[in-house]
Scaffold this motif. Structure first.
Motif, PDB file in Angstrom:
ATOM      1  N   SER A  51      33.971  35.873  43.502  1.00 38.29           N
ATOM      2  CA  SER A  51      32.584  36.185  43.846  1.00 38.29           C
ATOM      3  C   SER A  51      31.933  35.018  44.576  1.00 38.29           C
ATOM      4  O   SER A  51      31.268  35.197  45.604  1.00 38.29           O
ATOM      5  CB  SER A  51      31.800  36.517  42.569  1.00 38.29           C
ATOM      6  OG  SER A  51      30.419  36.603  42.831  1.00 38.29           O
ATOM      7  N   GLY A 295      36.102  39.437  46.772  1.00 37.76           N
ATOM      8  CA  GLY A 295      34.809  38.984  46.277  1.00 37.76           C
ATOM      9  C   GLY A 295      33.662  39.802  46.815  1.00 37.76           C
ATOM     10  O   GLY A 295      32.624  39.969  46.151  1.00 37.76           O
ATOM     11  N   ILE A 298      33.500  42.750  44.549  1.00 36.29           N
ATOM     12  CA  ILE A 298      32.931  42.315  43.269  1.00 36.29           C
ATOM     13  C   ILE A 298      31.415  42.173  43.377  1.00 36.29           C
ATOM     14  O   ILE A 298      30.672  42.583  42.475  1.00 36.29           O
ATOM     15  CB  ILE A 298      33.576  40.983  42.829  1.00 36.29           C
ATOM     16  CG1 ILE A 298      35.067  41.188  42.524  1.00 36.29           C
ATOM     17  CG2 ILE A 298      32.854  40.387  41.625  1.00 36.29           C
ATOM     18  CD1 ILE A 298      35.851  39.897  42.365  1.00 36.29           C
ATOM     19  N   ASN A 299      30.953  41.618  44.490  1.00 36.15           N
ATOM     20  CA  ASN A 299      29.521  41.384  44.690  1.00 36.15           C
ATOM     21  C   ASN A 299      28.768  42.630  45.136  1.00 36.15           C
ATOM     22  O   ASN A 299      27.535  42.628  45.186  1.00 36.15           O
ATOM     23  CB  ASN A 299      29.303  40.279  45.732  1.00 36.15           C
ATOM     24  CG  ASN A 299      29.804  38.928  45.257  1.00 36.15           C
ATOM     25  OD1 ASN A 299      29.983  38.704  44.065  1.00 36.15           O
ATOM     26  ND2 ASN A 299      30.046  38.022  46.196  1.00 36.15           N
TER      27      ASN A 299
END
Length: 345
Positions: A51, A295, A298-299
């Motif tokens: 992230s 990431g 994920i974000n």
């Protein structure tokens, strides 16, 4: 297994900035790392650092990796800085192929952590166990965010040292009902089968083509320099985590597979140069812009899987920040339990 396994890591601990001050340099041994560092903490550490990388608040520095001209060994450094986690350091080590004859792990490494505020040496942490744990956590993160929720069969391509770590981490992310496996050296498969039995999961040794026909999630964890998986074997909806390709020339899957899959990676720069994507890039089957850092998923800034028919592929090249993240957590857990030693320079 319960539904909680679809919620990624079972626990989410916060360890930031809890190491002691003025006690000298802490030393965390391999044995202590194995005792204190579990899969849940490794998952959270790796997910958090992916992230941070996507937010450009964590940076991997250029990797150095060289043949030393002795013992057929490869030796190098991976380093970086995570501003979110305030973790600075490097992993030093490499690969000694003759170690297996000496009852030693072929991969040998140590993580060295520094105080980002002062540059002072902070911790020396054994890196062998943590390398296996963080690699397994990386593929587990990809399964958590990209695999179909209803995935039932896990395919393991590779049955070497890291495969048991991969298997244990993967089964915590989905309600798998069966494990299928192929390995170039069949004599290694019983060790992985024993782990599946321990986990209460049926296990079958199959051909590569049959593995692809059955598996909803496939983890490749080999040192291959040729495609082991053909594009035409992969069924719609499969998630593949390619975890073995981390060097120029290595390859585990058909380059054409990346042209039909949604491709994700830990770090874009490594993916296109030394990861699984290097071959598809070289053959102009895909472009750099086709690859999404995990990431971003994920974000929530990029989408992952959008349908049950998507083929998703995670190119896990392995980055230094993963090592630093898990080593920092291991050092803090060990200190909290009074299991570190200290020295002064």
């Amino acid at each position: 297994m319960s539904d909680s396994k679809e919620n990624h890591a079972p626990e989410n601990h916060s360890h930031k900035n809890s190491l002691p001050v003025n006690k000298g340099v802490s030393v965390v041994s391999e044995a202590v790392c194995q005792e204190v560092m579990g899969r849940a903490d490794a998952f959270t550490a790796v997910e958090n650092v992916f992230s941070a990388m996507a937010k450009n608040t964590a940076y991997n520095f250029p990797v150095i990796r060289e043949a030393i001209g002795h013992a057929d060994a490869l030796y190098g450094f991976k380093s970086g800085f995570d501003r979110d986690g305030m973790v600075l350091g490097l992993k030093s080590g490499g690969y000694w192929p003759g170690n297996v004859q000496k009852d030693l792990t072929n991969h040998q490494s140590t993580v060295i952590l520094f105080d980002p505020d002062t540059g002072q040496l902070k911790s020396l942490v054994g890196g062998n166990y943590l390398t296996a744990v963080r690699t397994a956590a990386s593929s587990a993160v990809s399964i958590a965010h990209l695999a179909r929720k209803d995935s039932k069969v896990l395919g393991m391509v590779g049955a070497g040292h890291q495969s048991t770590f991969q298997l244990r981490a993967a089964v915590e992310q989905r309600e798998f009902e069966k494990i299928v496996c192929w390995n170039f050296h069949p004599e290694q498969i019983p060790k992985l089968a024993a782990v599946a039995e321990e986990l209460g999961l049926p296990f079958e040794s199959v051909t590569r083509e049959e593995l692809c026909a059955q598996a909803d999630v496939i983890i490749t964890i080999t040192s291959a320099f040729e495609a082991l998986i053909d594009k035409d074997w992969i069924k719609p909806g499969t998630h593949i985590a390619c975890m073995g390709t981390d060097t120029v020339g290595k390859q585990e899957v058909d380059a054409k597979l990346l042209a039909v899959a949604k491709v994700f990676t830990d770090e874009l720069a490594q993916s296109i140069t030394l990861g699984e994507a290097q071959h598809a890039i070289a053959q102009k089957l895909i472009q750099q812009s086709d690859i999404v850092p995990i990431g971003e998923v994920i974000n929530g800034t990029k989408t992952g899987r959008t349908s049950a028919e998507d083929i998703t592929l995670f190119d896990g090249t392995g980055v230094g920040l993963q090592d630093l993240a898990v080593a920092s957590v291991a050092a803090e857990l060990a200190e909290a339990k009074g299991q570190v030693t200290y020295f002064n320079l």
